[in-house]
Design a protein around this motif. Structure first.
Motif, PDB file in Angstrom:
ATOM      1  N   CYS A  46       0.874  -1.171   0.000  1.00 18.92           N
ATOM      2  CA  CYS A  46       0.000   0.000   0.000  1.00 18.92           C
ATOM      3  C   CYS A  46       0.913   1.223   0.000  1.00 18.92           C
ATOM      4  O   CYS A  46       1.751   1.376   0.879  1.00 18.92           O
ATOM      5  N   LEU A  47       0.765   2.071  -0.970  1.00 17.30           N
ATOM      6  CA  LEU A  47       1.649   3.220  -1.100  1.00 17.30           C
ATOM      7  C   LEU A  47       1.344   4.310  -0.080  1.00 17.30           C
ATOM      8  O   LEU A  47       2.132   5.213   0.119  1.00 17.30           O
ATOM      9  N   VAL A  48       0.209   4.201   0.590  1.00 16.90           N
ATOM     10  CA  VAL A  48      -0.144   5.157   1.635  1.00 16.90           C
ATOM     11  C   VAL A  48       0.337   4.631   2.982  1.00 16.90           C
ATOM     12  O   VAL A  48       1.001   5.340   3.740  1.00 16.90           O
ATOM     13  N   CYS A  49       0.014   3.390   3.294  1.00 15.43           N
ATOM     14  CA  CYS A  49       0.368   2.791   4.596  1.00 15.43           C
ATOM     15  C   CYS A  49       1.829   2.384   4.641  1.00 15.43           C
ATOM     16  O   CYS A  49       2.432   2.334   5.695  1.00 15.43           O
ATOM     17  N   GLN A  50       2.387   2.025   3.530  1.00 19.23           N
ATOM     18  CA  GLN A  50       3.787   1.701   3.297  1.00 19.23           C
ATOM     19  C   GLN A  50       4.274   0.388   3.890  1.00 19.23           C
ATOM     20  O   GLN A  50       5.202  -0.177   3.379  1.00 19.23           O
ATOM     21  N   ASN A  51       3.681  -0.115   4.941  1.00 18.81           N
ATOM     22  CA  ASN A  51       4.159  -1.391   5.445  1.00 18.81           C
ATOM     23  C   ASN A  51       3.011  -2.388   5.554  1.00 18.81           C
ATOM     24  O   ASN A  51       3.058  -3.297   6.356  1.00 18.81           O
ATOM     25  N   GLN A  52       1.995  -2.177   4.743  1.00 15.87           N
ATOM     26  CA  GLN A  52       0.860  -3.091   4.669  1.00 15.87           C
ATOM     27  C   GLN A  52       0.660  -3.465   3.214  1.00 15.87           C
ATOM     28  O   GLN A  52       0.973  -2.699   2.314  1.00 15.87           O
ATOM     29  N   SER A  53       0.107  -4.638   3.015  1.00 14.63           N
ATOM     30  CA  SER A  53      -0.244  -5.014   1.655  1.00 14.63           C
ATOM     31  C   SER A  53      -1.548  -4.308   1.294  1.00 14.63           C
ATOM     32  O   SER A  53      -2.284  -3.849   2.169  1.00 14.63           O
ATOM     33  N   ILE A  54      -1.844  -4.245   0.004  1.00 14.02           N
ATOM     34  CA  ILE A  54      -3.093  -3.600  -0.399  1.00 14.02           C
ATOM     35  C   ILE A  54      -4.292  -4.436   0.030  1.00 14.02           C
ATOM     36  O   ILE A  54      -5.387  -3.916   0.171  1.00 14.02           O
ATOM     37  N   GLU A  55      -4.067  -5.715   0.279  1.00 12.80           N
ATOM     38  CA  GLU A  55      -5.164  -6.558   0.759  1.00 12.80           C
ATOM     39  C   GLU A  55      -5.567  -6.171   2.185  1.00 12.80           C
ATOM     40  O   GLU A  55      -6.732  -6.205   2.544  1.00 12.80           O
ATOM     41  N   ASP A  56      -4.597  -5.770   2.998  1.00 12.74           N
ATOM     42  CA  ASP A  56      -4.854  -5.452   4.402  1.00 12.74           C
ATOM     43  C   ASP A  56      -5.228  -3.996   4.641  1.00 12.74           C
ATOM     44  O   ASP A  56      -5.705  -3.658   5.707  1.00 12.74           O
ATOM     45  N   SER A  57      -4.978  -3.139   3.673  1.00  9.44           N
ATOM     46  CA  SER A  57      -5.147  -1.705   3.877  1.00  9.44           C
ATOM     47  C   SER A  57      -6.567  -1.239   3.551  1.00  9.44           C
ATOM     48  O   SER A  57      -7.220  -1.762   2.653  1.00  9.44           O
ATOM     49  N   ASN A  58      -7.007  -0.216   4.280  1.00  5.84           N
ATOM     50  CA  ASN A  58      -8.307   0.397   4.015  1.00  5.84           C
ATOM     51  C   ASN A  58      -8.171   1.731   3.289  1.00  5.84           C
ATOM     52  O   ASN A  58      -9.159   2.432   3.112  1.00  5.84           O
ATOM     53  N   ALA A  59      -6.970   2.103   2.896  1.00  6.38           N
ATOM     54  CA  ALA A  59      -6.744   3.372   2.216  1.00  6.38           C
ATOM     55  C   ALA A  59      -7.430   3.370   0.846  1.00  6.38           C
ATOM     56  O   ALA A  59      -7.586   2.320   0.206  1.00  6.38           O
ATOM     57  N   ASP A  60      -7.820   4.551   0.404  1.00  9.35           N
ATOM     58  CA  ASP A  60      -8.491   4.674  -0.896  1.00  9.35           C
ATOM     59  C   ASP A  60      -7.601   4.193  -2.039  1.00  9.35           C
ATOM     60  O   ASP A  60      -8.070   3.525  -2.960  1.00  9.35           O
ATOM     61  N   LEU A  61      -6.317   4.549  -1.991  1.00  8.50           N
ATOM     62  CA  LEU A  61      -5.399   4.113  -3.041  1.00  8.50           C
ATOM     63  C   LEU A  61      -5.267   2.595  -3.059  1.00  8.50           C
ATOM     64  O   LEU A  61      -5.200   1.983  -4.118  1.00  8.50           O
ATOM     65  N   ALA A  62      -5.256   1.971  -1.890  1.00  7.62           N
ATOM     66  CA  ALA A  62      -5.186   0.508  -1.827  1.00  7.62           C
ATOM     67  C   ALA A  62      -6.429  -0.103  -2.465  1.00  7.62           C
ATOM     68  O   ALA A  62      -6.336  -1.099  -3.195  1.00  7.62           O
ATOM     69  N   ARG A  63      -7.585   0.500  -2.208  1.00 10.54           N
ATOM     70  CA  ARG A  63      -8.827   0.000  -2.820  1.00 10.54           C
ATOM     71  C   ARG A  63      -8.739   0.125  -4.344  1.00 10.54           C
ATOM     72  O   ARG A  63      -9.105  -0.796  -5.077  1.00 10.54           O
ATOM     73  N   ASP A  64      -8.207   1.250  -4.814  1.00  9.06           N
ATOM     74  CA  ASP A  64      -8.048   1.438  -6.261  1.00  9.06           C
ATOM     75  C   ASP A  64      -7.083   0.412  -6.851  1.00  9.06           C
ATOM     76  O   ASP A  64      -7.329  -0.138  -7.933  1.00  9.06           O
ATOM     77  N   LEU A  65      -5.993   0.146  -6.140  1.00 14.83           N
ATOM     78  CA  LEU A  65      -5.032  -0.838  -6.637  1.00 14.83           C
ATOM     79  C   LEU A  65      -5.616  -2.248  -6.622  1.00 14.83           C
ATOM     80  O   LEU A  65      -5.334  -3.051  -7.519  1.00 14.83           O
ATOM     81  N   ARG A  66      -6.439  -2.560  -5.620  1.00 14.89           N
ATOM     82  CA  ARG A  66      -7.109  -3.870  -5.622  1.00 14.89           C
ATOM     83  C   ARG A  66      -8.000  -3.999  -6.850  1.00 14.89           C
ATOM     84  O   ARG A  66      -8.055  -5.062  -7.481  1.00 14.89           O
ATOM     85  N   GLN A  67      -8.681  -2.914  -7.190  1.00 14.95           N
ATOM     86  CA  GLN A  67      -9.546  -2.933  -8.372  1.00 14.95           C
ATOM     87  C   GLN A  67      -8.725  -3.111  -9.648  1.00 14.95           C
ATOM     88  O   GLN A  67      -9.112  -3.856 -10.542  1.00 14.95           O
TER      89      GLN A  67
END
Length: 153
Positions: A46-67
């Motif tokens: 996750c580029l916002v959380c930096q030490n979480q995967s996009i699967e674990d993150s609730n950030a908007d950017l992580a949601r976009d990357l999951r999509q």
């Protein structure tokens, strides 16, 4: 006893959230493709959380990357193709485990360099030996300080 049962119920309710897909996300229809996408999401940072995967993150950017990951998998891209696509856009930083190559040598070597520095510091400390005993003046000053502290109590 009731408190323990209550805590157990709360923990059981929270564990379900760990496997849930966010409400605004639509999983892929093919379970095999969704499983591939979910596995890949564990490797993408996750580029916002930096030490979480996009699967674990609730950030908007992580949601976009999951999509994006789901869309690319649905189009028929392999996991390696999706990784290459994301690396081309965001660099090696997007991978939770960056590849070993000249640009990342320092990153991979830094734990060993840190360990070497600690070992050198420990070796120097041993070589220095025990501290010198207190002089008579220092001993008297220490006794005076301790006596003052004892009288304040």
């Amino acid at each position: 006893m009731m408190r323990r049962v209550g805590m157990l119920l709360v923990m059981l309710m929270l564990t379900g959230a760990a496997f849930a897909v966010a409400v605004d996300e639509k999983p892929l229809d093919d379970p095999a493709m969704e499983a591939t996408a979910r596995e890949l999401m564990k490797d993408i940072r996750c580029l916002v959380c930096q030490n979480q995967s996009i699967e674990d993150s609730n950030a908007d950017l992580a949601r976009d990357l999951r999509q994006v990951v789901r869309e690319r998998i649905a189009k028929g891209d392999s996991a390696d193709d999706v990784r290459a696509y994301l690396v081309a856009r965001y660099g090696d930083w997007v991978l939770l485990e960056p590849p070993v190559k000249p640009r990342t040598y320092f990153l991979w070597a830094s734990p060993f360099l840190f360990l070497a520095l600690v070992l050198i510091a420990l070796a120097r400390r041993r070589r220095a030996g025990p501290p010198a005993p207190l002089s008579a003046e220092e001993e008297a000053e220490l006794k005076h300080i301790l006596a003052d502290e004892e009288s304040e109590k």
